[in-house]
Design a protein around this motif. Sequence first.
Motif, mmCIF file in Angstrom:
data_model
loop_
_atom_site.group_PDB
_atom_site.id
_atom_site.type_symbol
_atom_site.label_atom_id
_atom_site.label_comp_id
_atom_site.label_asym_id
_atom_site.label_seq_id
_atom_site.Cartn_x
_atom_site.Cartn_y
_atom_site.Cartn_z
ATOM 1 N N LEU A 189 47.071 34.710 37.573
ATOM 2 C CA LEU A 189 47.612 36.063 37.699
ATOM 3 C C LEU A 189 46.740 37.074 36.964
ATOM 4 O O LEU A 189 46.608 38.225 37.403
ATOM 5 C CB LEU A 189 49.038 36.104 37.154
ATOM 6 C CG LEU A 189 50.085 35.325 37.952
ATOM 7 C CD1 LEU A 189 51.471 35.546 37.370
ATOM 8 C CD2 LEU A 189 50.077 35.709 39.415
ATOM 9 N N LYS A 190 46.159 36.670 35.869
ATOM 10 C CA LYS A 190 45.255 37.573 35.154
ATOM 11 C C LYS A 190 44.102 38.003 36.062
ATOM 12 O O LYS A 190 43.678 39.164 36.036
ATOM 13 C CB LYS A 190 44.710 36.889 33.908
ATOM 14 C CG LYS A 190 43.660 37.713 33.165
ATOM 15 C CD LYS A 190 42.960 36.892 32.097
ATOM 16 C CE LYS A 190 41.764 37.645 31.527
ATOM 17 N NZ LYS A 190 41.007 36.851 30.544
ATOM 18 N N LYS A 191 43.606 37.071 36.870
ATOM 19 C CA LYS A 191 42.499 37.392 37.772
ATOM 20 C C LYS A 191 42.885 38.475 38.772
ATOM 21 O O LYS A 191 42.023 39.216 39.253
ATOM 22 C CB LYS A 191 42.040 36.130 38.506
ATOM 23 C CG LYS A 191 41.349 35.114 37.614
ATOM 24 C CD LYS A 191 40.930 33.878 38.411
ATOM 25 C CE LYS A 191 40.244 32.859 37.510
ATOM 26 N NZ LYS A 191 39.842 31.648 38.257
ATOM 27 N N TYR A 192 44.177 38.530 39.087
ATOM 28 C CA TYR A 192 44.626 39.601 39.999
ATOM 29 C C TYR A 192 44.565 40.952 39.291
ATOM 30 O O TYR A 192 44.164 41.953 39.885
ATOM 31 C CB TYR A 192 46.049 39.326 40.480
ATOM 32 C CG TYR A 192 46.618 40.478 41.276
ATOM 33 C CD1 TYR A 192 46.258 40.666 42.608
ATOM 34 C CD2 TYR A 192 47.460 41.424 40.679
ATOM 35 C CE1 TYR A 192 46.747 41.740 43.332
ATOM 36 C CE2 TYR A 192 47.951 42.504 41.395
ATOM 37 C CZ TYR A 192 47.593 42.660 42.714
ATOM 38 O OH TYR A 192 48.066 43.740 43.415
ATOM 39 N N PHE A 193 44.985 41.005 38.029
ATOM 40 C CA PHE A 193 45.100 42.265 37.301
ATOM 41 C C PHE A 193 43.801 42.730 36.666
ATOM 42 O O PHE A 193 43.660 43.905 36.335
ATOM 43 C CB PHE A 193 46.148 42.131 36.189
ATOM 44 C CG PHE A 193 47.567 42.134 36.661
ATOM 45 C CD1 PHE A 193 48.214 43.327 36.910
ATOM 46 C CD2 PHE A 193 48.240 40.949 36.874
ATOM 47 C CE1 PHE A 193 49.536 43.349 37.349
ATOM 48 C CE2 PHE A 193 49.558 40.949 37.315
ATOM 49 C CZ PHE A 193 50.202 42.147 37.555
ATOM 50 N N VAL A 194 42.851 41.838 36.487
ATOM 51 C CA VAL A 194 41.626 42.177 35.758
ATOM 52 C C VAL A 194 40.407 41.806 36.599
ATOM 53 O O VAL A 194 40.233 40.638 36.987
ATOM 54 C CB VAL A 194 41.560 41.455 34.400
ATOM 55 C CG1 VAL A 194 40.276 41.822 33.680
ATOM 56 C CG2 VAL A 194 42.788 41.779 33.552
ATOM 57 N N ASN A 195 39.576 42.792 36.849
ATOM 58 C CA ASN A 195 38.333 42.549 37.578
ATOM 59 C C ASN A 195 37.240 42.204 36.575
ATOM 60 O O ASN A 195 36.747 43.060 35.854
ATOM 61 C CB ASN A 195 37.953 43.792 38.376
ATOM 62 C CG ASN A 195 36.646 43.617 39.109
ATOM 63 O OD1 ASN A 195 36.312 42.534 39.565
ATOM 64 N ND2 ASN A 195 35.877 44.697 39.240
#
Length: 280
Positions: A273-279
Amino acid sequence: MKRWLVFLIIFISIGAVIFGRFSYQAKLSDIAEAAKEHSSTPILQAEDNAASEPEENNGTDNNESSEINIAELTGDLDSSIRDLIEGRYAEDEKIEVAAFGSRALTDSENEGLIPWPELLEENLNESYGTELFEITIYSFDRLTSLEVYQDSLYEEAAVSQPDLLILEPFMLSNNGNVRIEDSLDITERLIEEFERENEDIIVLVQPAPPLYNSVFYPQEVEELKNFAEETGLTYIDHWEEWPGIQEDELLNYSVDRQGIPTEAGHELWAEALKKYFVNE
């Protein structure tokens, strides 16, 4: 006698003139020295200021270089979420997030592990360099979405008016208990309840973890994905980060026949989920 008196007067006059001249020159010297001191003071201050300015500029440059590049971190996000994050970051305000779903959101077996919502909050705040996200967990153990909806158990979360809803719509709990058609209908109704309290809420939909050697469950998850696409909801497909449902390695991340994440599974889920929120 008169002659000596005249000489005395002349002598006194000459002395007075000479004394007056010396006094006048001394006064001029004092004035000149005072003027010199007065005019030199601002010059010294200007030099001091000039010497201190590079230090101030250097400090500013260092601060700018150490700042988080928000636009870069949010570059791949949907515009609504990007605007929310950038706006709250600029105003130094928190983003209230509700993680809503089944027992898969918690340490359901009381093993002392940290569930993925808490890990996600920590990871996101670390990435953005500030306490920007605050995630509250609303978990309903083994209840189905039908039970949660019929008993209005969603109300506490809805009236809290979160900015962002991460919804795991009880797909595992519903499996074998609630028809997929009804499950999707209830999902839509739950979202409507949240939107009734906050029309600007942003909704993200995601499945529970994959279930080892399951057959029908993956089909229902695919139905959920299609539903999200058809209704314009953002679907986070974190299954891409998990081992396949036929792979024994999945058992390191998800409890057999339950789909409840292990400690490693919670960590994997939070990172996905972090990968979704952080580029990055």
